[in-house]
Design a protein around this motif. Structure first.
Motif, PDB file in Angstrom:
ATOM      1  N   UNK A   7       0.818  -1.197   0.000  1.00  0.00           N
ATOM      2  CA  UNK A   7       0.000   0.000   0.000  1.00  0.00           C
ATOM      3  C   UNK A   7       0.859   1.257   0.000  1.00  0.00           C
ATOM      4  N   UNK A   8       0.296   2.328  -0.568  1.00  0.00           N
ATOM      5  CA  UNK A   8       1.071   3.562  -0.681  1.00  0.00           C
ATOM      6  C   UNK A   8       0.141   4.714  -1.037  1.00  0.00           C
ATOM      7  N   UNK A   9       0.711   5.900  -1.064  1.00  0.00           N
ATOM      8  CA  UNK A   9       0.025   7.083  -1.587  1.00  0.00           C
ATOM      9  C   UNK A   9       0.341   7.167  -3.081  1.00  0.00           C
ATOM     10  N   UNK A  10      -0.686   7.263  -3.897  1.00  0.00           N
ATOM     11  CA  UNK A  10      -0.486   7.277  -5.341  1.00  0.00           C
ATOM     12  C   UNK A  10      -1.434   8.297  -5.969  1.00  0.00           C
ATOM     13  N   UNK A  11      -1.026   8.871  -7.074  1.00  0.00           N
ATOM     14  CA  UNK A  11      -1.870   9.848  -7.760  1.00  0.00           C
ATOM     15  C   UNK A  11      -2.952   9.140  -8.570  1.00  0.00           C
ATOM     16  N   UNK A  12      -4.051   9.827  -8.824  1.00  0.00           N
ATOM     17  CA  UNK A  12      -5.091   9.237  -9.688  1.00  0.00           C
ATOM     18  C   UNK A  12      -4.505   8.800 -11.026  1.00  0.00           C
ATOM     19  N   UNK A  13      -4.934   7.631 -11.458  1.00  0.00           N
ATOM     20  CA  UNK A  13      -4.399   7.057 -12.686  1.00  0.00           C
ATOM     21  C   UNK A  13      -3.204   6.162 -12.472  1.00  0.00           C
ATOM     22  N   UNK A  14      -2.672   6.148 -11.259  1.00  0.00           N
ATOM     23  CA  UNK A  14      -1.503   5.357 -10.958  1.00  0.00           C
ATOM     24  C   UNK A  14      -1.827   3.891 -10.707  1.00  0.00           C
ATOM     25  N   UNK A  15      -0.770   3.141 -10.403  1.00  0.00           N
ATOM     26  CA  UNK A  15      -0.897   1.695 -10.191  1.00  0.00           C
ATOM     27  C   UNK A  15      -0.159   1.277  -8.922  1.00  0.00           C
ATOM     28  N   UNK A  16      -0.614   0.181  -8.372  1.00  0.00           N
ATOM     29  CA  UNK A  16       0.054  -0.439  -7.230  1.00  0.00           C
ATOM     30  C   UNK A  16      -0.091  -1.945  -7.342  1.00  0.00           C
ATOM     31  N   UNK A  17       0.835  -2.657  -6.730  1.00  0.00           N
ATOM     32  CA  UNK A  17       0.675  -4.102  -6.574  1.00  0.00           C
ATOM     33  C   UNK A  17       0.728  -4.435  -5.093  1.00  0.00           C
ATOM     34  N   UNK A  18      -0.376  -4.973  -4.619  1.00  0.00           N
ATOM     35  CA  UNK A  18      -0.458  -5.403  -3.225  1.00  0.00           C
ATOM     36  C   UNK A  18      -0.111  -6.880  -3.118  1.00  0.00           C
ATOM     37  N   UNK A  19       0.532  -7.243  -2.020  1.00  0.00           N
ATOM     38  CA  UNK A  19       0.907  -8.624  -1.776  1.00  0.00           C
ATOM     39  C   UNK A  19       0.273  -9.117  -0.489  1.00  0.00           C
ATOM     40  N   UNK A  20      -0.076 -10.379  -0.493  1.00  0.00           N
ATOM     41  CA  UNK A  20      -0.566 -11.048   0.714  1.00  0.00           C
ATOM     42  C   UNK A  20       0.232 -12.340   0.841  1.00  0.00           C
ATOM     43  N   UNK A  21       1.134 -12.368   1.800  1.00  0.00           N
ATOM     44  CA  UNK A  21       1.994 -13.526   1.982  1.00  0.00           C
ATOM     45  C   UNK A  21       1.473 -14.384   3.123  1.00  0.00           C
ATOM     46  N   UNK A  22       1.362 -15.670   2.841  1.00  0.00           N
ATOM     47  CA  UNK A  22       0.800 -16.624   3.789  1.00  0.00           C
ATOM     48  C   UNK A  22       1.915 -17.430   4.439  1.00  0.00           C
ATOM     49  N   UNK A  55     -13.624  -4.381 -11.998  1.00  0.00           N
ATOM     50  CA  UNK A  55     -13.264  -5.246 -13.109  1.00  0.00           C
ATOM     51  C   UNK A  55     -12.689  -4.417 -14.251  1.00  0.00           C
ATOM     52  N   UNK A  56     -11.624  -4.925 -14.826  1.00  0.00           N
ATOM     53  CA  UNK A  56     -10.949  -4.190 -15.885  1.00  0.00           C
ATOM     54  C   UNK A  56      -9.824  -3.318 -15.375  1.00  0.00           C
ATOM     55  N   UNK A  57      -9.803  -3.084 -14.077  1.00  0.00           N
ATOM     56  CA  UNK A  57      -8.727  -2.268 -13.480  1.00  0.00           C
ATOM     57  C   UNK A  57      -7.887  -3.071 -12.493  1.00  0.00           C
ATOM     58  N   UNK A  58      -8.501  -4.012 -11.811  1.00  0.00           N
ATOM     59  CA  UNK A  58      -7.796  -4.819 -10.810  1.00  0.00           C
ATOM     60  C   UNK A  58      -7.704  -6.260 -11.293  1.00  0.00           C
ATOM     61  N   UNK A  59      -6.592  -6.896 -11.014  1.00  0.00           N
ATOM     62  CA  UNK A  59      -6.447  -8.321 -11.291  1.00  0.00           C
ATOM     63  C   UNK A  59      -5.816  -9.007 -10.082  1.00  0.00           C
ATOM     64  N   UNK A  60      -6.139 -10.263  -9.920  1.00  0.00           N
ATOM     65  CA  UNK A  60      -5.635 -11.041  -8.799  1.00  0.00           C
ATOM     66  C   UNK A  60      -4.882 -12.246  -9.344  1.00  0.00           C
ATOM     67  N   UNK A  96       2.198 -16.514  -1.971  1.00  0.00           N
ATOM     68  CA  UNK A  96       1.757 -15.116  -2.011  1.00  0.00           C
ATOM     69  C   UNK A  96       0.679 -14.924  -3.050  1.00  0.00           C
ATOM     70  N   UNK A  97      -0.293 -14.104  -2.695  1.00  0.00           N
ATOM     71  CA  UNK A  97      -1.337 -13.686  -3.627  1.00  0.00           C
ATOM     72  C   UNK A  97      -1.161 -12.197  -3.872  1.00  0.00           C
ATOM     73  N   UNK A  98      -1.340 -11.805  -5.108  1.00  0.00           N
ATOM     74  CA  UNK A  98      -1.162 -10.411  -5.495  1.00  0.00           C
ATOM     75  C   UNK A  98      -2.476  -9.801  -5.947  1.00  0.00           C
ATOM     76  N   UNK A  99      -2.613  -8.519  -5.685  1.00  0.00           N
ATOM     77  CA  UNK A  99      -3.719  -7.737  -6.226  1.00  0.00           C
ATOM     78  C   UNK A  99      -3.105  -6.568  -6.971  1.00  0.00           C
TER      79      UNK A  99
END
Length: 126
Positions: free
Chosen positions: A9-24, A68-73, A81-84
């Motif tokens: 997670x982070x601070x990002x400008x509109x239109x930007x991208x991030x990759x979130x991780x969930x590690x088990x 849908x169309x903006x986020x993928x898992x 690890x699962x990514x968003x």
């Protein structure tokens, strides 16, 4: 005991991208469905997406219509690890993103998930 840790997670400008991780840890995630939920300020937690265990339904994933169309898992079984992946972020995507685990098959109901991470903050702002 199953433990989940989110990051990215982070601070990002509109239109930007991030990759979130969930590690088990504590168990292989092969037998678990991993779901992503988010909670915006003043709102209830909502389902964003989920991916089935690889032992169920071939490990298929689904994404909420609202993103849908903006986020993928996706998942990396070797890394447990699962990514968003979040793209074209908008201010209304701001919130705490959390992952939850439950046996085998996905659910849109957070009450069906028995294990949770602490969450990671995503803020979309200019």
């Amino acid at each position: 005991q199953l433990q989940l840790v989110e990051s990215g997670g982070d601070l990002v400008q509109p239109g930007g991208s991030l990759r979130l991780s969930c590690t088990v840890s504590g168990a292989t995630m092969n037998y678990y469905a991993l779901g992503w939920f988010r909670q915006a300020p003043g709102k209830e937690r909502e389902a964003v997406g989920c991916i089935n265990s690889i032992n169920s339904s071939g490990g298929g994933a689904n994404i909420a219509d609202s993103v849908k169309g903006r986020f993928t898992i996706s998942r990396d079984n070797a890394e447990n690890t699962v990514y968003l992946q979040l793209t074209r972020l908008q201010p209304e995507d701001t919130g705490v993103y959390s992952c939850g685990a439950r046996r085998y098959l996905c659910s849109v109901y957070q009450s069906d998930f028995g294990s949770w991470g602490q969450g990671t903050q995503v803020t979309v702002s200019s």
